[in-house]
Design a protein around this motif. Structure first.
Motif, PDB file in Angstrom:
ATOM      1  N   UNK A   1       0.820  -1.219   0.000  1.00 44.92           N
ATOM      2  CA  UNK A   1       0.000   0.000   0.000  1.00 44.92           C
ATOM      3  C   UNK A   1       0.850   1.264   0.000  1.00 44.92           C
TER       4      UNK A   1
ATOM      5  N   UNK B   1       1.797   1.430  -3.642  1.00 48.50           N
ATOM      6  CA  UNK B   1       0.623   1.725  -4.494  1.00 48.50           C
ATOM      7  C   UNK B   1       0.238   3.199  -4.440  1.00 48.50           C
ATOM      8  N   UNK B   2       0.376   3.803  -3.263  1.00 43.27           N
ATOM      9  CA  UNK B   2       0.012   5.223  -3.136  1.00 43.27           C
ATOM     10  C   UNK B   2       0.968   6.097  -3.943  1.00 43.27           C
TER      11      UNK B   2
ATOM     12  N   UNK C   1       0.547   4.280  -8.011  1.00 43.68           N
ATOM     13  CA  UNK C   1      -0.894   4.277  -8.329  1.00 43.68           C
ATOM     14  C   UNK C   1      -1.454   3.021  -9.011  1.00 43.68           C
TER      15      UNK C   1
ATOM     16  N   UNK D   1      -1.894  -0.916 -10.162  1.00 43.90           N
ATOM     17  CA  UNK D   1      -1.621  -2.202  -9.502  1.00 43.90           C
ATOM     18  C   UNK D   1      -0.437  -2.945 -10.133  1.00 43.90           C
TER      19      UNK D   1
ATOM     20  N   UNK E   1       2.737  -1.478  -9.157  1.00 45.96           N
ATOM     21  CA  UNK E   1       2.988  -1.732  -7.734  1.00 45.96           C
ATOM     22  C   UNK E   1       3.510  -3.148  -7.518  1.00 45.96           C
ATOM     23  N   UNK E   2       2.949  -4.082  -8.262  1.00 44.01           N
ATOM     24  CA  UNK E   2       3.379  -5.482  -8.156  1.00 44.01           C
ATOM     25  C   UNK E   2       4.852  -5.615  -8.550  1.00 44.01           C
TER      26      UNK E   2
ATOM     27  N   UNK F   1      -4.699   5.693 -14.504  1.00 46.81           N
ATOM     28  CA  UNK F   1      -5.322   5.288 -13.239  1.00 46.81           C
ATOM     29  C   UNK F   1      -6.804   4.969 -13.442  1.00 46.81           C
TER      30      UNK F   1
ATOM     31  N   UNK G   1      -8.156  -2.137 -11.241  1.00 48.20           N
ATOM     32  CA  UNK G   1      -8.135  -2.235  -9.774  1.00 48.20           C
ATOM     33  C   UNK G   1      -8.247  -0.863  -9.101  1.00 48.20           C
ATOM     34  N   UNK G   2      -8.789   0.074  -9.855  1.00 49.93           N
ATOM     35  CA  UNK G   2      -9.122   1.376  -9.275  1.00 49.93           C
ATOM     36  C   UNK G   2     -10.595   1.637  -9.581  1.00 49.93           C
ATOM     37  N   UNK G   3     -11.408   1.749  -8.542  1.00 47.63           N
ATOM     38  CA  UNK G   3     -12.817   2.037  -8.822  1.00 47.63           C
ATOM     39  C   UNK G   3     -13.271   3.288  -8.065  1.00 47.63           C
ATOM     40  N   UNK G   4     -12.450   4.298  -8.165  1.00 45.07           N
ATOM     41  CA  UNK G   4     -12.774   5.552  -7.495  1.00 45.07           C
ATOM     42  C   UNK G   4     -13.746   6.393  -8.311  1.00 45.07           C
ATOM     43  N   UNK G   5     -14.455   7.241  -7.614  1.00 42.51           N
ATOM     44  CA  UNK G   5     -15.374   8.153  -8.313  1.00 42.51           C
ATOM     45  C   UNK G   5     -14.615   9.423  -8.712  1.00 42.51           C
TER      46      UNK G   5
END
Lengths: 130, 185
Positions: free
Chosen positions: B36, B39-40, B43, B45, B48-49, B111, B116-120
């Motif tokens: 995490x 990831x921050x 951004x 996935x 990040x992996x 992003x 794997x990003x489901x932000x509004x």
């Protein structure tokens, strides 16, 4: 500040299912690969090994096909031309077999093409014997 | 599950016969926190992996010489942060010649497309605002706002004084609030 406080509780980032379950195995696998360059080299060369093996396999099959198909035509032709005895034909056929299986005298592409055209063997009859 | 302390893990790691098992304990214990943190910063996935795996490879190599004079987690967190920042810098090199605004838009589009990003919209605007912060403020903001790290922990990881970190966080919050207000979120 209100906006920031509200957003904090709702995290938009996700990870694939079971991602953390098998991460350790993937990391260990990668470490083994990095620490063993020979294994790494084998992995890089693996596709080429397969390609080389396929080529050898195709050549082997082609050789078998030629051994099985060409001498029978050749025998008939030899028989009609020379009217030799069955024993002679058999010996000629054996000679041909020896010629094909002789490790020290590999036929070149030109020799094979010449042989096929001499005895009028077309690609269809070759494929029919595959 | 693994409930081993850092000391127990390090003890097992020193023995060649249990080294691999010890490392597995270590990965399982810290993988999520390190993920995490990475990831921050990066951004996406998949990125990040990659960065997380690089981080663990470095940890494996460095653990042989790890001295217990600093905390294990702090040391690993620092490696993860540096790996993530290096990755971001490498990525930014690809966009040489683009304006900052264009780069931000590319990163945000990536992003948005990440499965794997489901932000509004509001969360995208927040990420956009965070991207506009200077590197240090961005790190401090992520660590404090999302991970709720203590200032003294952050101080060890980032090798910065607590006072300077508090000031950075304060500036970061003010800047983000004004950017969000500007975009009416």
């Amino acid at each position: 500040m209100n906006n920031l406080s509200n957003m904090k509780s709702d995290q938009p980032f996700r990870v694939p299912e079971d991602y953390f379950e098998n991460l350790s195995d993937r990391v260990q696998e990668r470490i083994i690969t990095e620490e063993n360059p020979n294994k790494r080299l084998i992995q890089v060369l693996k596709p080429y090994f397969w390609m080389a093996a396929s080529v050898v396999g195709i050549l082997f099959i082609a050789k078998i096909v030629l051994i099985n198909s060409v001498p029978s035509d050749y025998k008939i032709q030899q028989f009609s031309q020379t009217e030799n005895t069955a024993v002679d034909t058999q010996s000629t056929s054996l000679d041909e077999l020896n010629w094909f299986s002789d490790e020290s005298s590999e036929a070149t592409s030109d020799e094979i093409i010449e042989y096929l055209s001499d005895f009028d063997i077309d690609s269809e009859s070759l494929l029919a014997n595959l | 599950m693994n409930h081993k302390s850092d000391e127990e893990i390090l003890e097992l790691f020193r023995d060649k016969n249990t080294q691999s098992q010890a490392f597995s304990f270590l990965v399982k214990k810290y993988q999520e926190r390190l993920y995490w943190q990475i990831r921050k910063i990066v951004l996406l996935h998949d990125d990040s992996d990659d960065v997380l795996q690089n981080t663990f490879v470095k940890i494996w190599k460095g653990l042989q010489n790890f001295r217990s004079d600093s905390q294990l987690f702090t040391w690993m967190f620092r490696i993860a942060t540096n790996e993530a920042l290096t990755f971001i810098k490498e990525k930014q090199k690809k966009y040489l010649g683009y304006s900052n605004n264009e780069v931000e838009n590319i990163l945000l589009a990536n992003l948005e497309a990440d499965p794997y990003f489901d932000g509004n919209k509001a969360q995208l605007e927040l990420q956009k605002a965070i991207l506009q912060l200077p590197e240090k403020q961005r790190l401090v903001f992520n660590m404090k706002y999302f991970d709720d790290l203590k200032y003294n922990e952050m101080s060890e990881i980032l090798e910065t004084s607590v006072g300077a970190l508090k000031a950075s966080y304060h500036h970061a919050v003010k800047k983000i609030e004004s950017l969000l207000k500007l975009n009416e979120v």
